[in-house]
Design an enzyme around this catalytic site. Structure first.
Site, PDB file in Angstrom:
ATOM      1  N   GLU A   1       0.876  -1.210  -0.079  1.00  0.00           N
ATOM      2  CA  GLU A   1       0.131   0.089   0.104  1.00  0.00           C
ATOM      3  C   GLU A   1       0.888   1.132  -0.218  1.00  0.00           C
ATOM      4  OE1 GLU A   1      -2.109   2.053   3.934  1.00  0.00           O
ATOM      5  OE2 GLU A   1      -2.733  -0.029   3.247  1.00  0.00           O
TER       6      GLU A   1
ATOM      7  N   HIS B   1      -3.369  -6.154  11.081  1.00  0.00           N
ATOM      8  CA  HIS B   1      -4.142  -6.915  10.507  1.00  0.00           C
ATOM      9  C   HIS B   1      -4.279  -8.214  11.254  1.00  0.00           C
ATOM     10  CE1 HIS B   1      -3.600  -4.800   6.219  1.00  0.00           C
ATOM     11  NE2 HIS B   1      -4.311  -3.868   7.250  1.00  0.00           N
TER      12      HIS B   1
ATOM     13  N   ASN C   1      -5.673  -6.195   2.471  1.00  0.00           N
ATOM     14  CA  ASN C   1      -6.542  -5.920   3.744  1.00  0.00           C
ATOM     15  C   ASN C   1      -7.735  -6.566   3.801  1.00  0.00           C
ATOM     16  OD1 ASN C   1      -5.087  -3.459   2.090  1.00  0.00           O
ATOM     17  ND2 ASN C   1      -5.235  -2.379   3.901  1.00  0.00           N
TER      18      ASN C   1
END
Length: 544
Positions: A400, A485, A523
């Site tokens: 990202e 995460h 994600n």
């Protein structure tokens, strides 16, 4: 429990037909006054000692929000218990959430000093002392890793960047091997994306707006090194962001709001699933309440012990309630810790031996690159990421392109990578300390670093640039100490059956990210939401 799909009426007194009809009301989401509806549910009187509820949902993140909405649409009264605050009351500055650059008492969960993921800048530590308070971001420390989690009604949706990514179909089998991919991609991923309000940035606006100069620089460097560059969907209101850039609305993403909440443009669960759940009139929320025990009770019900918390973390009351069914939705860490404790201490001794296993960090690792003076990334940076570098097939990493919303020009590119890290840890009960430990080891991040290097070593060589060494400590390149995460700990079809049932205890379910074994390749929250949609549909159809 039977997995037959008969439409018979069960103990909750609702029909499958009624549930399926109810799901259609999601289309009316735009008509809701999002946060107001969710706040109304959260501001109702908290659960009373001795209460009996049909369905108790532990946690208000993605899985819990899906379960609450769908159960309520099926005619079931739901009570949600949330350890964090409701986040519906402005502070003395008139804002509900504080700014990333100026963390205050609202920023961290029961800490006296901030613990920012990026905690150095130009070689100087930037953490600061704060009052102890039930703030929005929990930096939970285990022996080998710090796990960042949202605390409040809306869970992780309050503090993440909102990147709403559906995994590539060819990668799905490695994520959830026991789940029918055709069903997920035809039905449950679309349902989740609709419910979450997912959208993609206007590509034409992206090319010209100052607030994404940093992303355009990231794209240029990626493409010059031969890496695929992709736009990533998000749950931010892109029209609102355009108005922020035009100066016609209060700035939110363009004011650096993200890590400790976003006051305006972001479509957190408060504005989507939870708002719809509240609008049914069947869902109530007890904020600042923490479940400490779940145990079988007479008549196939469950006795649940709940502590009520003050904003300094003190327990102000202990309540015992009874629930017909309990849904564990406290997040990967919260659900796993609770189930491991309940098994080890004898409250739920028949939970199987897979409880606590299969935990992973989604391969998270962070880094920064120092760019040349002719490659400025912009002093105004949107806090909402919108794009990434895809080297999953060749190098096991997706990166990202992340913001550094410092308010000044940094000449830096910053990245959060998701990698194919194979390492999995286990939660275990530490009887001597009276707490749950996690077996993750700091050295287990090395595969993630190696996979991220497959992107950034090549870019640095091409561009003649170097890694930043001032963002995570002194002369430290990699942010390998954390994860945003957390996944696993009660893995689907191992710790539970293939729909999240804890089969030794009819009426107990897991419905959050703890079901996913350690990695989603992207994600994770869209996959958590879609899996919850799949599982709750089957549970309502067969168990009611």
């Amino acid at each position: 429990m039977s997995d037959n799909t008969s439409a018979g009426q069960g103990s909750w007194g609702v029909t499958r037909r009624g549930f399926i009809a109810g799901t259609g009301s999601l289309l009316g989401i735009a008509a809701l006054s999002g946060r107001a509806a969710a706040a109304a549910a959260a501001s109702a009187p908290p659960i009373a000692d001795g209460a009996h509820v049909a369905a108790l949902v532990i946690g208000t993140g993605y899985g819990g929000a899906v379960a609450a909405l769908r159960l309520a649409q099926a005619g079931v009264n739901v009570h949600m218990v949330e350890m964090g605050m409701a986040w519906d009351t402005p502070g003395s500055d008139g804002k509900i959430f504080c700014n990333t650059r100026e963390p205050d008492y609202r920023s961290y969960w029961l800490r006296t000093r901030t613990k920012a993921p990026l905690n150095y800048f130009l070689g100087f530590p930037i953490d600061r002392d704060i009052p102890r308070y039930t703030g929005i971001l929990d930096a939970e420390e285990f022996a080998g890793i710090t796990v960042y989690q949202g605390r409040g009604v809306g869970g992780g949706s309050l503090v993440n960047g909102g990147m709403a990514v559906t995994p590539k179909r060819e990668n799905f089998g490695a994520v959830l091997p026991s789940v029918n991919a055709d069903e997920m991609y035809a039905t449950y991923y679309p349902r989740a994306n609709a419910g979450l309000g997912v959208g993609t940035i206007d590509p034409a606006w992206f090319e010209t707006t100052a607030c994404y100069q940093y992303a355009r620089v990231g794209r240029k460097h990626a493409q010059r090194s031969g890496f695929p560059f992709v736009f990533v969907p998000d749950v931010y209101d892109w029209d609102y962001m355009k108005q922020e850039a035009a100066g016609t609305v209060t700035k939110s993403a363009l004011a650096g709001e993200i890590l400790y909440g976003n006051n305006h443009g972001k479509k957190s669960l408060q504005k989507t699933y939870l708002a719809q759940a509240a609008a049914t009139g069947r869902v109530t929320v007890s904020a600042l309440h923490r479940v400490t025990s779940v145990a079988p009770a007479a008549g196939g019900r469950y006795t649940v012990v709940i502590e009520q918390l003050a904003t300094n973390g003190d327990t102000t009351a202990t309540k015992t309630v009874t629930a017909d069914r309990v849904f564990f939705a406290a997040g990967s860490v919260g659900t796993s810790k609770l189930l491991v404790k309940l098994k080890a201490t004898g409250a739920l001794p028949a939970l199987n031996g897979e409880i606590g296993k299969g935990w992973g960090d989604n391969g998270n690792v962070m880094c920064g690159r120092a760019n040349h003076l002719w490659d400025p990334t912009g002093s105004l940076q949107s806090s909402i990421p919108c794009c990434g570098i895809d080297n999953w097939a060749a190098g096991g990493a997706f990166a990202e392109v992340a913001p550094l919303p410092t308010g000044i020009e940094t000449f830096a590119s910053f990245y959060l990578s998701i990698t194919r890290n194979p390492n999995r840890a286990q939660f275990t009960w530490n009887a001597a300390a009276g707490k749950v430990d996690l077996s993750w080891q700091a050295a287990w991040k090395q595969p993630s670093i190696d996979m991220a290097k497959s992107i950034f070593d090549k870019i640095n060589a091409k561009e003649g640039t170097i890694y930043r060494t001032d963002l995570f400590g002194i002369y430290k390149i990699w942010g390998d100490h954390l994860t945003y995460h957390p996944l696993g700990g009660a893995v689907l079809n191992k710790a539970t059956d293939n729909y999240g049932r804890l089969t030794a205890y009819p009426g107990l379910y897991v419905i959050d990210g703890s079901l996913i074994p350690g990695n989603t390749t992207v994600n994770p929250f869209v996959t958590i939401t879609a899996l919850a949609e799949r599982n709750i549909e089957r549970i309502i159809a067969t168990d009611l």
